[in-house]
Design a protein around this motif. Structure first.
Motif, short mmCIF file in Angstrom:
data_model
loop_
_atom_site.label_atom_id
_atom_site.label_comp_id
_atom_site.label_asym_id
_atom_site.label_seq_id
_atom_site.Cartn_x
_atom_site.Cartn_y
_atom_site.Cartn_z
N UNK A 8 14.51 -15.96 11.53
CA UNK A 8 13.90 -14.79 12.17
C UNK A 8 14.50 -13.50 11.63
N UNK A 9 15.80 -13.50 11.43
CA UNK A 9 16.45 -12.31 10.91
C UNK A 9 16.00 -12.02 9.48
N UNK A 10 15.83 -13.08 8.68
CA UNK A 10 15.38 -12.90 7.31
C UNK A 10 13.96 -12.34 7.28
N UNK A 11 13.10 -12.84 8.16
CA UNK A 11 11.72 -12.34 8.20
C UNK A 11 11.67 -10.89 8.66
N UNK A 12 12.48 -10.53 9.64
CA UNK A 12 12.51 -9.16 10.11
C UNK A 12 13.04 -8.23 9.03
N UNK A 13 14.06 -8.69 8.31
CA UNK A 13 14.60 -7.89 7.21
C UNK A 13 13.56 -7.68 6.13
N UNK A 14 12.82 -8.73 5.81
CA UNK A 14 11.77 -8.59 4.82
C UNK A 14 10.69 -7.63 5.26
N UNK A 15 10.34 -7.65 6.54
CA UNK A 15 9.32 -6.75 7.06
C UNK A 15 9.80 -5.30 6.97
N UNK A 16 11.06 -5.07 7.31
CA UNK A 16 11.61 -3.72 7.22
C UNK A 16 11.70 -3.24 5.78
N UNK A 17 12.05 -4.15 4.87
CA UNK A 17 12.12 -3.79 3.46
C UNK A 17 10.74 -3.41 2.91
N UNK A 18 9.72 -4.21 3.26
CA UNK A 18 8.37 -3.89 2.82
C UNK A 18 7.89 -2.55 3.38
N UNK A 19 8.22 -2.30 4.64
CA UNK A 19 7.83 -1.03 5.26
C UNK A 19 8.50 0.15 4.55
N UNK A 20 9.79 -0.03 4.20
CA UNK A 20 10.51 1.04 3.49
C UNK A 20 9.92 1.29 2.12
N UNK A 21 9.64 0.21 1.38
CA UNK A 21 9.04 0.35 0.05
C UNK A 21 7.67 1.01 0.13
N UNK A 22 6.91 0.66 1.16
CA UNK A 22 5.59 1.26 1.33
C UNK A 22 5.72 2.75 1.63
N UNK A 23 6.70 3.11 2.45
CA UNK A 23 6.93 4.53 2.72
C UNK A 23 7.28 5.30 1.47
N UNK A 24 8.14 4.72 0.63
CA UNK A 24 8.49 5.38 -0.64
C UNK A 24 7.28 5.49 -1.56
N UNK A 25 6.42 4.45 -1.57
CA UNK A 25 5.23 4.49 -2.40
C UNK A 25 4.26 5.57 -1.92
N UNK A 26 4.17 5.77 -0.63
CA UNK A 26 3.29 6.82 -0.10
C UNK A 26 3.79 8.19 -0.52
N UNK A 27 5.11 8.39 -0.44
CA UNK A 27 5.69 9.66 -0.89
C UNK A 27 5.40 9.87 -2.37
N UNK A 28 5.57 8.82 -3.17
CA UNK A 28 5.29 8.94 -4.60
C UNK A 28 3.81 9.19 -4.86
N UNK A 29 2.94 8.58 -4.04
CA UNK A 29 1.51 8.78 -4.21
C UNK A 29 1.09 10.22 -3.99
#
Length: 348
Positions: A8-29
């Motif tokens: 569960x912790x690994x899945x939550x970490x992955x979800x947070x990492x994807x959310x962070x990467x998506x936020x950075x991609x939006x800023x770059x976009x």
């Protein structure tokens, strides 16, 4: 910490990492494009847009740079975000309900339906702007989905995975033939169709984003509601019925979500089949077959890939650009083939 807590912790970490990467991609976009803009200029333009009383796209731009950010980059990045999210979720749902690891929006005739009515509307009404023919494209996807579901349910009274695939293939072949007939009759329909069919977020303004957003929001909500039933259906229809699942109702709910998500996204940006095909497989490596986790992971991965592809398309061919469909096909397909060869994919 138990093994279950670790997972569960690994899945939550992955979800947070994807959310962070998506936020950075939006800023770059919003920041990156064919024309270089200072970060301060971009920040001021975004801040001004968010401060508009009537919404982020309602106020007039004060400068050319602000018009580039607010009139071009913000709408297309927002559209790539919601459409990538929708296509990723729809791909996971389609593969689950059809029990077909190669399924995507094109399997149920949605892409063909959208293309046919879009081309027909251009031929009949001389439409040229996306906000004009988008409603016809969405209607075409919706009608095609209903026809496929109706045909597959004829006879036995239920739409099985095999009958859905066969009905989808038949409807797709018929609609593609009709689309070819329309575009051969009219040069303007051909020009509009060939730009739309590649898959692109370029040339889409804020109006297109607001047009498709309600359908994508409802489709996403339906996908969340349908995910527990899809988990049980993956065990087999008899087992699902024994556990209290109404199979027909559950499948209809999920397919309604697929039609709304794929139909609206395809109408807005064109058929981008790679997302719906590959993203669910990538997400299953992180989540396993549980659709309650698979759906949000697929949505975030789809949004991330489409936003990044849009950014790459702007910078690799300056001062012009490449469409996101071309970028995803050129980079995504070899990556997916290598991924399939090196990893044992999680089964459906």
């Amino acid at each position: 910490m138990t093994p279950l807590d670790t997972v569960r912790r690994r899945r939550l970490t992955g979800l947070l990492l994807l959310t962070t990467l998506l936020g950075l991609a939006i800023v770059a976009g919003v920041t990156v494009g064919a024309r270089s803009l200072a970060p301060g200029t971009v920040y001021d333009a975004v801040h001004h847009a968010l401060a508009c009383p009537g919404g982020p796209f309602s106020c007039a731009a004060d400068s050319t740079e602000e018009q580039i950010v607010r009139g071009l980059r913000l709408p297309r990045t927002a559209l790539a975000l919601v459409c990538g999210l929708a296509l990723g979720i729809a791909g996971a749902l389609i593969q689950g309900y059809t029990r077909n690891p190669l399924a995507d929006a094109g399997l149920l005739g949605l892409n063909a339906g959208a293309a046919f009515l879009a081309a027909l509307s251009v031929y009949l009404f001389a439409f040229s702007a996306p906000e004009q023919y988008i409603w016809f494209a969405f209607a075409g996807a919706l009608i095609a989905g209903l026809v496929v579901f109706g045909i597959s349910a004829v006879g036995g009274g239920k739409a099985s995975p095999l009958s859905l695939v066969l009905a989808g293939a038949a409807v797709t072949a018929f609609l593609q033939a009709m689309t070819n007939a329309v575009i051969l009759l009219d040069a303007s329909a051909l020009d509009t169709y060939r730009f739309w069919v590649v898959g692109t977020v370029a040339g889409r303004d804020a109006e297109v984003f607001w047009q498709v957003l309600p359908f994508l929001a409802v489709g996403t909500l339906l996908s969340v509601v349908a995910s527990p039933g899809l988990n049980l259906l993956s065990l087999g229809e008899e087992v699902a019925r024994g556990l209290g699942v109404h199979v027909g109702r559950s499948r209809a709910l999920g397919l309604a979500a697929v039609v709304l998500l794929s139909g609206a996204a395809t109408a807005a940006v064109g058929p981008i089949a790679f997302l719906g095909l590959a993203v669910p497989h990538l997400a299953r490596v992180l989540t396993g077959p549980d659709y309650r986790r698979l759906i949000p992971y697929s949505g975030l991965l789809g949004a991330l890939l489409l936003v990044v592809a849009d950014i790459l398309g702007r910078v690799v061919a300056r001062p012009g650009e490449l469409q996101v469909g071309v970028i995803l096909a050129a980079l995504g397909a070899p990556f997916f083939l290598a991924f399939v060869r090196r990893r044992k994919l999680v089964g459906l």
